[in-house]
Design an enzyme around this catalytic site. Structure first.
Site, PDB file in Angstrom:
ATOM      1  N   ASP A  80       0.809  -1.228   0.000  1.00 34.03           N
ATOM      2  CA  ASP A  80       0.000   0.000   0.000  1.00 34.03           C
ATOM      3  C   ASP A  80       0.838   1.272   0.000  1.00 34.03           C
ATOM      4  O   ASP A  80       0.440   2.306   0.542  1.00 34.03           O
ATOM      5  CB  ASP A  80      -0.967   0.016   1.212  1.00 34.03           C
ATOM      6  CG  ASP A  80      -1.857  -1.209   1.227  1.00 34.03           C
ATOM      7  OD1 ASP A  80      -2.236  -1.671   0.149  1.00 34.03           O
ATOM      8  OD2 ASP A  80      -2.168  -1.695   2.334  1.00 34.03           O
TER       9      ASP A  80
ATOM     10  N   LYS B  16       1.870   2.042  -5.074  1.00 29.67           N
ATOM     11  CA  LYS B  16       2.463   1.460  -6.296  1.00 29.67           C
ATOM     12  C   LYS B  16       1.558   1.696  -7.507  1.00 29.67           C
ATOM     13  O   LYS B  16       2.030   2.038  -8.587  1.00 29.67           O
ATOM     14  CB  LYS B  16       2.679  -0.060  -6.117  1.00 29.67           C
ATOM     15  CG  LYS B  16       3.652  -0.419  -5.026  1.00 29.67           C
ATOM     16  CD  LYS B  16       3.740  -1.915  -4.815  1.00 29.67           C
ATOM     17  CE  LYS B  16       2.483  -2.547  -4.281  1.00 29.67           C
ATOM     18  NZ  LYS B  16       2.083  -2.126  -2.930  1.00 29.67           N
TER      19      LYS B  16
ATOM     20  N   GLY C 269      -4.460  -4.477  -3.693  1.00 31.20           N
ATOM     21  CA  GLY C 269      -5.463  -3.448  -3.966  1.00 31.20           C
ATOM     22  C   GLY C 269      -4.705  -2.219  -4.422  1.00 31.20           C
ATOM     23  O   GLY C 269      -4.048  -1.561  -3.620  1.00 31.20           O
ATOM     24  N   HIS C 270      -4.699  -1.963  -5.720  1.00 31.13           N
ATOM     25  CA  HIS C 270      -3.929  -0.842  -6.277  1.00 31.13           C
ATOM     26  C   HIS C 270      -4.887   0.232  -6.758  1.00 31.13           C
ATOM     27  O   HIS C 270      -5.728  -0.015  -7.619  1.00 31.13           O
ATOM     28  CB  HIS C 270      -3.035  -1.329  -7.432  1.00 31.13           C
ATOM     29  CG  HIS C 270      -1.977  -2.301  -6.996  1.00 31.13           C
ATOM     30  ND1 HIS C 270      -1.076  -2.873  -7.845  1.00 31.13           N
ATOM     31  CD2 HIS C 270      -1.676  -2.785  -5.763  1.00 31.13           C
ATOM     32  CE1 HIS C 270      -0.263  -3.665  -7.164  1.00 31.13           C
ATOM     33  NE2 HIS C 270      -0.619  -3.631  -5.896  1.00 31.13           N
TER      34      HIS C 270
ATOM     35  N   GLN D  15       2.057  -6.159  -3.112  1.00 29.74           N
ATOM     36  CA  GLN D  15       2.493  -6.218  -1.704  1.00 29.74           C
ATOM     37  C   GLN D  15       3.770  -5.375  -1.543  1.00 29.74           C
ATOM     38  O   GLN D  15       3.922  -4.385  -2.233  1.00 29.74           O
ATOM     39  CB  GLN D  15       2.705  -7.677  -1.244  1.00 29.74           C
ATOM     40  CG  GLN D  15       1.411  -8.472  -1.088  1.00 29.74           C
ATOM     41  CD  GLN D  15       0.836  -9.011  -2.378  1.00 29.74           C
ATOM     42  OE1 GLN D  15       1.511  -9.688  -3.111  1.00 29.74           O
ATOM     43  NE2 GLN D  15      -0.434  -8.737  -2.652  1.00 29.74           N
TER      44      GLN D  15
HETATM   45  P1  GDP Z   1      -0.751   0.219  -3.562  1.00 24.99           P
HETATM   46  O1  GDP Z   1      -1.333  -1.045  -3.063  1.00 24.99           O
HETATM   47  O2  GDP Z   1       0.710   0.328  -3.286  1.00 24.99           O
HETATM   48  O3  GDP Z   1      -1.070   0.494  -5.003  1.00 24.99           O
HETATM   49  O4  GDP Z   1      -1.438   1.399  -2.721  1.00 24.99           O
HETATM   50  P2  GDP Z   1      -2.996   1.516  -2.332  1.00 24.99           P
HETATM   51  O5  GDP Z   1      -3.751   1.938  -3.517  1.00 24.99           O
HETATM   52  O6  GDP Z   1      -3.454   0.303  -1.606  1.00 24.99           O
HETATM   53  O7  GDP Z   1      -2.936   2.660  -1.240  1.00 24.99           O
HETATM   54  C1  GDP Z   1      -2.401   3.902  -1.504  1.00 24.99           C
HETATM   55  C2  GDP Z   1      -3.495   4.954  -1.258  1.00 24.99           C
HETATM   56  O8  GDP Z   1      -2.904   6.240  -1.229  1.00 24.99           O
HETATM   57  C3  GDP Z   1      -4.525   5.007  -2.378  1.00 24.99           C
HETATM   58  O9  GDP Z   1      -5.747   5.443  -1.841  1.00 24.99           O
HETATM   59  C4  GDP Z   1      -3.952   6.066  -3.315  1.00 24.99           C
HETATM   60  O10 GDP Z   1      -4.949   6.715  -4.101  1.00 24.99           O
HETATM   61  C5  GDP Z   1      -3.362   7.039  -2.316  1.00 24.99           C
HETATM   62  N1  GDP Z   1      -2.170   7.773  -2.757  1.00 24.99           N
HETATM   63  C6  GDP Z   1      -1.153   7.388  -3.573  1.00 24.99           C
HETATM   64  N2  GDP Z   1      -0.202   8.351  -3.624  1.00 24.99           N
HETATM   65  C7  GDP Z   1      -0.632   9.357  -2.839  1.00 24.99           C
HETATM   66  C8  GDP Z   1      -0.063  10.631  -2.452  1.00 24.99           C
HETATM   67  O11 GDP Z   1       1.032  10.997  -2.835  1.00 24.99           O
HETATM   68  N3  GDP Z   1      -0.808  11.387  -1.594  1.00 24.99           N
HETATM   69  C9  GDP Z   1      -2.026  10.998  -1.117  1.00 24.99           C
HETATM   70  N4  GDP Z   1      -2.672  11.799  -0.287  1.00 24.99           N
HETATM   71  N5  GDP Z   1      -2.569   9.818  -1.458  1.00 24.99           N
HETATM   72  C10 GDP Z   1      -1.878   9.012  -2.289  1.00 24.99           C
HETATM   73  P1  IMO Z   2      -0.858  -4.265  -2.192  1.00 20.81           P
HETATM   74  O1  IMO Z   2      -0.399  -4.838  -3.496  1.00 20.81           O
HETATM   75  C1  IMO Z   2      -0.897  -4.616   2.154  1.00 20.81           C
HETATM   76  C2  IMO Z   2      -0.946  -8.669   3.815  1.00 20.81           C
HETATM   77  C3  IMO Z   2      -2.186  -9.114   4.577  1.00 20.81           C
HETATM   78  C4  IMO Z   2      -1.551 -10.025   5.601  1.00 20.81           C
HETATM   79  C5  IMO Z   2      -0.437 -10.711   4.814  1.00 20.81           C
HETATM   80  C6  IMO Z   2      -0.812 -12.081   4.279  1.00 20.81           C
HETATM   81  O2  IMO Z   2      -2.151  -3.569  -2.246  1.00 20.81           O
HETATM   82  O3  IMO Z   2       0.232  -3.474  -1.548  1.00 20.81           O
HETATM   83  P2  IMO Z   2      -2.379 -12.874   2.270  1.00 20.81           P
HETATM   84  O4  IMO Z   2      -3.841 -12.681   2.030  1.00 20.81           O
HETATM   85  O5  IMO Z   2      -1.506 -12.328   1.195  1.00 20.81           O
HETATM   86  O6  IMO Z   2      -2.022 -14.283   2.616  1.00 20.81           O
HETATM   87  O7  IMO Z   2      -2.076 -12.016   3.614  1.00 20.81           O
HETATM   88  O8  IMO Z   2      -0.156  -9.850   3.723  1.00 20.81           O
HETATM   89  N1  IMO Z   2      -1.184  -8.194   2.441  1.00 20.81           N
HETATM   90  C7  IMO Z   2      -1.126  -6.902   2.080  1.00 20.81           C
HETATM   91  N2  IMO Z   2      -0.931  -5.791   2.821  1.00 20.81           N
HETATM   92  N3  IMO Z   2      -1.009  -4.524   0.818  1.00 20.81           N
HETATM   93  C8  IMO Z   2      -1.173  -5.625   0.053  1.00 20.81           C
HETATM   94  O9  IMO Z   2      -1.156  -5.587  -1.299  1.00 20.81           O
HETATM   95  C9  IMO Z   2      -1.286  -6.888   0.685  1.00 20.81           C
HETATM   96  N4  IMO Z   2      -1.472  -8.145   0.254  1.00 20.81           N
HETATM   97  C10 IMO Z   2      -1.397  -8.933   1.337  1.00 20.81           C
HETATM   98  O10 IMO Z   2      -2.833  -8.007   5.168  1.00 20.81           O
HETATM   99  O11 IMO Z   2      -0.937  -9.265   6.610  1.00 20.81           O
HETATM  100 MG    MG Z   3      -2.857  -1.707  -1.805  1.00 21.17          MG
END
Ligand code: GDP
Ligand code: IMO
Ligand code: MG
Length: 434
Positions: free
Chosen positions: A13, A16, A40-41, A224
């Site tokens: 999270d 990416k 979850g991207h 991840q």
């Molecule tokens: P990922 O799994 O690495 O793709 O990240 P996620 O989407 O799970 O979580 C990142 C969250 O931060 C999402 O809601 C993005 O829209 C948000 N986000 C990404 N970059 C920025 C930033 O520079 N500032 C803010 N405020 N939000 C951001």
């Molecule tokens: P993105 O790509 C954050 C975490 C779960 C748990 C551990 C194992 O959005 O960054 P699993 O279901 O993979 O066996 O769970 O990994 N986890 C993540 N945490 N971002 C993710 O993906 C994750 N995918 C799995 O919360 O701690």
């Molecule tokens: Mg994510």
């Protein structure tokens, strides 16, 4: 023949999805090489918000090939739902390709994921319950389905007859919620999956390698983060795939010599969903306010993410494992309300200072963060103006924070992200592919 990998340097999270979307304008292929729909991207383009799980981020831009590589695990039913959602939001899956070698996630994997978590008692991993671990277990045990099986009725029939009784016994033994399907009904269902998605299932290793031969740009989308890596993360509180450098090659079918650039995504603070040690974790009101300000709630599970200060022991561990050439620092805008910002540069464990991330969970639980405290950039909350002004016009304290990360990691921060939208980004390089 350039390839560009983007990998999370913390516990996932990091942003990416946003960074991949920012960089992939000139990519021809965007390849997911590990993980599944535990990811979850989020990608924000104007008023459109895409939340991608199993699909590569490339589906957001028309004309790209979006590849689900051989190192992933795929839940076909959930992928079909996701495809529907993307199409409704204006994306296209015409460029989707699924590796014939990708492992499938079956319904029984999801049920077993829940049952295994119960068996872990007071020490669950805190999985997403998407069946990721059980699907990878079957792959390694050589009893898994692969996407290519969906194209061969005979193979499906053989495997289902062999596996279904075994999985039913296992579910009974583990007290998992049972499944009522029969060999015939599962065969029908899986044949149907093949009919719906068969035209996308190909040898993606050949596709990626030939694309590189032709001089196309291949983006490798990490899911991840390094600390969730099965070997190098906070085991057992990790996911079941190789999220770091090595996973790129095994999960996409390209040789190490074909890896050209690797960018690490670093959130300006640290978050972690799920259980396990977290040395710089905040608690109480301090944690709540950062969680709220950063909108730190999981895209896949909706769970609140644990929050803490930036931990450069973690980022440097990731750098070693992935060989980052440069960094993208995200969510700096979230920190605009602090007078001071502690950054962890080492751990003190049993009176000894270390900059290396230990394997032992017990040691990590005893580790105390060694902080350097930097000045905050309180009050700078006009992201539009900040982005417009470019890097040089950023507040001095923010530039000092970035420079500190660069110095401690020995890596340039070439992308500065100041908001979720594609446009809320400062790039410090003109060409990401050479
Ligand atoms: P990922 O799994 O690495 O793709 O990240 P996620 O989407 O799970 O979580 C990142 C969250 O931060 C999402 O809601 C993005 O829209 C948000 N986000 C990404 N970059 C920025 C930033 O520079 N500032 C803010 N405020 N939000 C951001
Ligand atoms: P993105 O790509 C954050 C975490 C779960 C748990 C551990 C194992 O959005 O960054 P699993 O279901 O993979 O066996 O769970 O990994 N986890 C993540 N945490 N971002 C993710 O993906 C994750 N995918 C799995 O919360 O701690
Ligand atoms: Mg994510």
């Amino acid at each position: 023949m350039p390839s560009l990998a983007v990998i999370g340097s913390q516990w996932g999270d990091e942003g990416k999805g946003k960074i991949i979307d920012y960089l992939d304008e000139k990519a021809d292929l965007i390849v997911r090489f590990q993980g599944g729909n535990n990811a979850g991207h989020t990608i924000v383009v104007g008023d459109k918000v895409f939340k991608l799980h199993g699909l590569p981020s490339g589906v957001v831009r028309p004309g790209k090939l979006a590849v689900i590589g051989n190192g992933t695990v795929v839940n076909i039913e959930e992928l079909l739902d996701e495809i529907k959602g993307v199409e409704e939001a204006g994306g296209s899956i015409e460029g989707l390709r699924i590796s014939d070698r990708a492992a499938l996630i079956m319904n029984y994997h999801k049920k077993l994921d829940g049952a295994e978590e119960k068996y872990r008692g007071k020490k669950p991993v805190g999985t997403t319950k998407k069946g990721i671990g059980p699907s990878y277990q079957d792959k390694i045990a050589r009893i898994g389905f692969r996407a290519g099986d969906l194209l061969e009725k005979e193979t499906l029939e053989e495997k289902i007859s062999l596996l279904l009784p075994y999985k039913k016994d296992l579910m009974n033994m583990l007290d998992a919620e049972g499944c009522s399907c029969t060999v015939e009904s599962l065969l029908d269902k899986m044949t149907g999956w093949g009919e719906k998605l068969g035209r996308y299932i190909v040898d993606t290793g050949v596709l990626i390698n030939e694309s590189l031969d032709e001089g196309k740009n291949v983006m490798l989308e990490g899911a991840q983060g390094a600390m969730l890596d099965i070997d190098h993360g906070t085991y057992p509180f990790v996911t079941s795939s190789s999220t770091t450098g090595g996973g790129i090659c095994t999960g996409s079918g390209i040789a190490p010599s074909r890896l050209n650039h690797c960018m690490g995504v670093v959130k300006a603070y640290t978050t972690h969903v799920g259980e396990g040690p977290f040395v710089t974790e905040l608690h109480g009101e301090e944690e709540e306010s950062l969680q709220k300000k950063g909108g730190e709630f999981g895209v896949t599970t909706g769970r609140g993410r644990r929050c803490g200060w930036l931990d450069l022991v973690v980022v440097n561990h990731a750098k070693t494992l992935c060989g980052f050439d440069n960094l993208a620092i995200t969510k700096l805008d979230v920190l605009n309300d602090y007078e001071e910002l502690p950054v962890c540069t080492a751990y003190e464990i049993d009176g000894q200072k270390t900059r290396y991330f230990p394997a032992s969970i017990k040691k990590l639980e005893r580790a105390k963060p060694v902080y350097t405290t930097l000045k905050g950039w309180k009050g700078w909350d006009d992201t539009e103006a900040l982005v417009k002004g470019g890097y040089d016009a950023l507040p001095k304290e923010m530039k000092d924070y970035i420079a500190f990360i660069e110095k401690e990691t020995g890596t340039p921060a070439d992308i500065i992200s100041l908001g979720p939208d594609r446009d809320e980004t400062i790039g410090r390089k003109a060409d990401w592919w050479n």
